[in-house]
Each structure stands twice: as structure tokens, then as C-alpha cells.
Design a protein around this motif. Structure first.
Motif, PDB file in Angstrom:
ATOM      1  N   ILE A 199      17.249 -30.330  -1.783  1.00  0.00           N
ATOM      2  CA  ILE A 199      16.614 -31.507  -2.208  1.00  0.00           C
ATOM      3  C   ILE A 199      14.838 -31.411  -2.063  1.00  0.00           C
ATOM      4  O   ILE A 199      14.411 -31.952  -3.032  1.00  0.00           O
ATOM      5  N   SER A 200      14.693 -30.692  -1.096  1.00  0.00           N
ATOM      6  CA  SER A 200      13.091 -30.872  -0.969  1.00  0.00           C
ATOM      7  C   SER A 200      12.413 -29.955  -1.973  1.00  0.00           C
ATOM      8  O   SER A 200      10.993 -30.377  -2.430  1.00  0.00           O
ATOM      9  N   THR A 201      13.097 -29.065  -2.628  1.00  0.00           N
ATOM     10  CA  THR A 201      12.342 -28.425  -3.946  1.00  0.00           C
ATOM     11  C   THR A 201      12.776 -29.176  -5.232  1.00  0.00           C
ATOM     12  O   THR A 201      11.790 -29.476  -5.891  1.00  0.00           O
TER      13      THR A 201
ATOM     14  N   ARG B  66      21.590 -35.357  -7.062  1.00  0.00           N
ATOM     15  CA  ARG B  66      20.735 -35.817  -6.114  1.00  0.00           C
ATOM     16  C   ARG B  66      19.289 -35.548  -6.239  1.00  0.00           C
ATOM     17  O   ARG B  66      18.315 -36.441  -6.299  1.00  0.00           O
ATOM     18  N   GLY B  67      19.162 -34.272  -6.656  1.00  0.00           N
ATOM     19  CA  GLY B  67      17.815 -34.024  -7.166  1.00  0.00           C
ATOM     20  C   GLY B  67      17.244 -34.544  -8.077  1.00  0.00           C
ATOM     21  O   GLY B  67      16.007 -34.886  -8.139  1.00  0.00           O
ATOM     22  N   ALA B  68      17.941 -34.665  -9.032  1.00  0.00           N
ATOM     23  CA  ALA B  68      17.490 -35.471 -10.375  1.00  0.00           C
ATOM     24  C   ALA B  68      17.084 -37.057 -10.045  1.00  0.00           C
ATOM     25  O   ALA B  68      15.995 -37.427 -10.422  1.00  0.00           O
TER      26      ALA B  68
ATOM     27  N   SER C  35      13.497 -36.970  -8.319  1.00  0.00           N
ATOM     28  CA  SER C  35      12.647 -36.081  -9.110  1.00  0.00           C
ATOM     29  C   SER C  35      11.843 -37.402 -10.093  1.00  0.00           C
ATOM     30  O   SER C  35      12.628 -38.460 -10.843  1.00  0.00           O
ATOM     31  N   GLU C  36      10.634 -37.288 -10.093  1.00  0.00           N
ATOM     32  CA  GLU C  36       9.807 -38.426 -11.014  1.00  0.00           C
ATOM     33  C   GLU C  36      10.276 -38.180 -12.253  1.00  0.00           C
ATOM     34  O   GLU C  36       9.896 -37.148 -12.981  1.00  0.00           O
ATOM     35  N   GLY C  37      10.891 -39.273 -13.135  1.00  0.00           N
ATOM     36  CA  GLY C  37      11.272 -39.022 -14.282  1.00  0.00           C
ATOM     37  C   GLY C  37      12.677 -38.412 -14.482  1.00  0.00           C
ATOM     38  O   GLY C  37      12.987 -37.955 -15.710  1.00  0.00           O
ATOM     39  N   GLY C  38      13.220 -38.052 -13.378  1.00  0.00           N
ATOM     40  CA  GLY C  38      14.455 -37.297 -13.540  1.00  0.00           C
ATOM     41  C   GLY C  38      15.620 -38.267 -13.982  1.00  0.00           C
ATOM     42  O   GLY C  38      15.754 -39.431 -13.973  1.00  0.00           O
TER      43      GLY C  38
END
Length: 422
Positions: free
Chosen positions: A289-291, A334-336, A339-342
């Protein structure tokens, strides 16, 4: 490092009964080593093998007479092992595997690799797979590397060095291929329905299958796309070749397609050879998630076996038939969200092969992804936006993208559980 010819390799001198053994997954599997490993299995009875995905025919049910199998699920040719009970699935996120290896919950006493020949600096590429294998290497007592003359030297996060290899086995054999899944009008309709969600400068994560292939096939007119994915195949190569993918606006790793594995054909392997626009990285980077939270406009596209009316996703099993895995779905969804705009999309055909609805009132298998994480669900009948929606709103939206002939039944089943106000 000791060099041994393949026909002289006696694995009984290297593998002990009860050892935990790791092979690179998918197209990276060291075929000569895996075939010799099962042929000599009686010498180390009780050894266990952990799998990611599998596309070879190396491992079969009869090999369970001496070997024990576990893995993330029944992906590819491993489905028969999993559904028969010979392979014991470990429900875990891809991002968790390296930690499980470090804690020796998943044991890696012996690591079997297929790597490239060394470059001019004496560095070996991990070949087609660099996911959790370096972490496995750090735990391994023995590292056996099939040094394949036909393996491309793919840029990676940290190459392999000679002193890290216990035994090198020179070979010259074409690596496994995974041709793109064929797709037709149904998959094109699904892809068309989510097209507006994938704009210029989006950063893509895609899985395996006909729906992802259809989606990738419609993106050639996009501009300045990026790729950060657990796997990439030939369709990603084509988008790079036509200029749709530049990786210029991902927020990190400018100019580079990042993946954990390459699953494709020899065309992809030739394209990736010494290509600085591709980098294979460990799962601690591709799925953490940090990436993912640092990526811009991260679009995660995953599949499902079924979706219930509240948005719960089953991507693992139908009844006792283990077909898929937890995999990286939750990681990337969860990463999306971070994410900004994910945006995260779960895309699937509305109907199964027997005409049954994949939008269901109750799942027939486990919950892979919680409804609280799910953003968008798409079928050939439309798109259901679920993020921030109430249960009744979700039920209405998902029934609207179910097969038309099943909608009234689903509505009646929903009313029994949730009341008439639907």
C-alpha cells in the motif's frame, strides 16, 4: 557456486525429507528442475512445495504419494491439484507472502530458480519472475539455479549474484509461454462499459484472462498511460510499442513499466531482454500500500467468480472447487482507493457457462474482498458504482447489471432478506 550438468544432478544430495521447496511461479518455472524433482521425489519423501500460479504439467496428482503441496490457490494447471485436495490453499494477500517466508510460516529450505546467463558484470537476471523469490533465497539452505541460455536478461530491482547460488545447472530450453486469452463480443461489451473509467495518464494494473485482454485491447488510443502491475503480458508490450504507455505520469518510476512477473509469449520475452523500460520488482514493492498510494490515477482491474448483492466478492472457489486465489485483489483495490484519482474495477461476465447468474444473493464460496472495499463492479449489462452507497442502493445497482432473466428472482430474494423497499 558449483556447476553440475543436468543429467548428473542428484537432488537427493540437496533436498531433505520434510524440506519446504519453492519454485518460481508461472512462466518462470524451471521446467528441467521441476521434472527432475518429481522424478526423484521418493528420495526426499515428505518434502512440501509452495506454489504461486502454475502453467506447466510438471506436477500431477500421483506426485502426492511423496510430496505435499500448498499454494495461494488453483490458478492455471494447479486447479486440478487444488480441487482434488492434493494442494492445500493458503488464503493470503500477495503482499503478505514475503512476511510469511521471513517468519518461516511458508518454508523455503530449497529454492529452485530459472535465471538468465550473467551479464558483463556477472549479474544474473531473475528471468521472468521476481516476486517473492529474493526473500525465499534469504531463507533457503540451498539455491539451485537453472541457468537457461534462452532466458531473457530482464532488468530487475536487484540482480542475482554467483555467490548466492549453491548449484548452477546450465540448460538451453524455451521457457513456458502463456498466450493471451481469446476474447469475443461479450468481453468487448464489458470493456466498452468501463472505457470511460480509464482515461489518459491512468496507471494500470491488470490480471490474467479474456476480460483484461479485451480491456487492454481497447486502450491503444489512450495517451501517456502507465503500468504498475503484479503481472504483465503481451498486451502490455503492444501498448508500449504503439506509444500508448509512456509511464511518464505515474508519480513514481517515470518511464518504466513495473511488474512482478512476465506471463506471455516469446515476443514479450524478446521485447523485455535488456529493455530499460521494464523492471521486475518484488511483491513488497508491486503490491504494498505504501507504493500503490503514491501512484497517480491508479486503475485496478480484477475479476471475480461471483458477486453478492451487497458487493462481496468471491474470487477463490465455487463450493469445493478451488479455481482462483485471494491473490493481489485486495492489495490493489485498497491501493486504488488510496491513490489520487484512483478507481478499482471488478469486471466479470454476468452469466456462467450454464446460464447461471454470477450476481447472486448469497456467495457459494468465501468472501475474498469485503463489500466495504469494493468500488465498481462491471458486467456486459453495465456498471454498478458501490463506493459510499447504502446496502439498498448497492442491491438495486447490482441487480441492474445481472442477467435480465435472473433480475426478478434476485429482487425477490433481496426483498426476503432486506424488506420490500427495494
Amino acid at each position: 557456486m558449483q556447476t553440475i550438468a543436468l543429467d548428473q544432478l542428484d537432488l537427493a544430495r540437496l533436498v531433505r525429507p520434510g524440506d519446504g521447496v519453492i519454485f518460481q511461479q508461472g512462466c518462470g518455472e524451471a521446467l528441467n528442475l521441476s521434472e527432475k524433482f518429481v522424478a526423484q521425489r521418493a528420495a526426499y519423501s515428505g518434502a512440501s512445495v509452495f506454489f504461486g500460479s502454475g502453467f506447466s504439467r510438471s506436477f500431477a496428482l500421483e506426485h502426492a504419494d511423496h510430496l505435499r503441496f500448498s499454494g495461494i490457490g488453483g490458478i492455471g494447471t494447479l486447479r486440478k491439484l487444488a480441487s482434488s485436495g492434493a494442494l492445500d490453499p493458503i488464503p493470503c494477500h500477495i503482499s503478505a507472502i514475503e512476511g510469511l517466508l521471513r517468519q518461516r510460516i511458508i518454508r523455503a529450505d530449497v529454492l529452485m530458480l530459472q535465471v538468465s546467463e550473467p551479464n558483463e558484470r556477472g549479474e544474473y537476471s531473475w528471468g521472468l519472475v521476481n516476486d517473492y523469490v529474493r526473500t525465499a533465497l534469504q531463507q533457503a539452505r540451498v539455491v539451485i539455479a537453472e541457468v537457461n541460455r534462452q532466458m531473457p536478461w530482464v532488468p530487475c530491482e536487484r540482480p542475482l549474484l554467483a555467490h548466492e547460488i549453491s548449484v548452477a545447472v546450465p540448460t538451453d530450453r524455451a521457457p513456458l509461454e502463456l498466450p493471451a486469452a481469446p476474447f469475443g463480443e461479450l468481453e468487448r461489451r464489458i470493456a466498452h462499459n468501463i472505457g470511460d473509467l480509464i482515461g489518459d495518464r491512468a496507471t494500470l494494473q491488470m490480471g490474467i484472462g479474456s476480460v483484461p485482454e479485451a480491456i487492454m485491447g481497447m486502450l491503444a488510443d489512450r495517451r501517456e498511460l502507465g503500468i504498475h502491475s503484479g503481472m504483465v503480458g503481451d498486451s502490455a508490450m503492444r501498448l508500449m510499442q504503439c506509444g500508448a504507455v509512456t509511464n511518464a505520469h505515474k508519480g513514481i518510476d517515470a518511464g518504466v513499466t513495473v511488474s512482478g512477473v512476465l506471463f506471455g509469449t516469446h515476443s514479450l520475452y524478446r521485447f523485455a531482454h535488456r529493455n530499460p523500460q521494464i523492471r521486475l520488482c518484488p511483491t513488497s514493492y508491486t503490491h504494498h500500500i505504501s507504493t500503490l498510494s503514491r501512484l497517480k490515477n491508479f486503475v485496478s482491474i480484477n475479476s471475480a467468480l461471483e458477486v453478492d448483492l451487497t458487493g462481496q466478492i468471491n474470487a477463490e472457489a465455487i463450493g469445493g472447487d478451488t479455481i482462483g486465489a485471494v491473490g493481489g485483489q485486495v492489495d490493489t483495490i485498497r491501493g486504488a482507493a488510496a491513490s489520487e484519482g484512483g478507481v478499482s474495477i471488478v469486471a466479470l461476465p454476468a452469466s456462467g457457462k450454464q446460464g447461471d447468474s454470477k450476481i447472486v444473493s448469497r456467495l457459494s464460496g468465501p468472501v475474498t474482498t469485503a463489500r466495504s472495499d469494493v468500488d465498481v463492479v462491471a458486467t456486459e449489462h453495465g456498471v454498478a458504482h458501490l463506493r459510499g452507497r447504502s446496502l439498498r442502493q448497492r442491491i438495486r445497482a447490482l441487480i441492474a447489471i445481472a442477467p435480465p432473466e435472473h433480475r426478478e428472482r434476485l429482487r425477490a430474494e433481496a426483498r426476503q432478506q432486506w424488506g420490500e423497499n427495494l
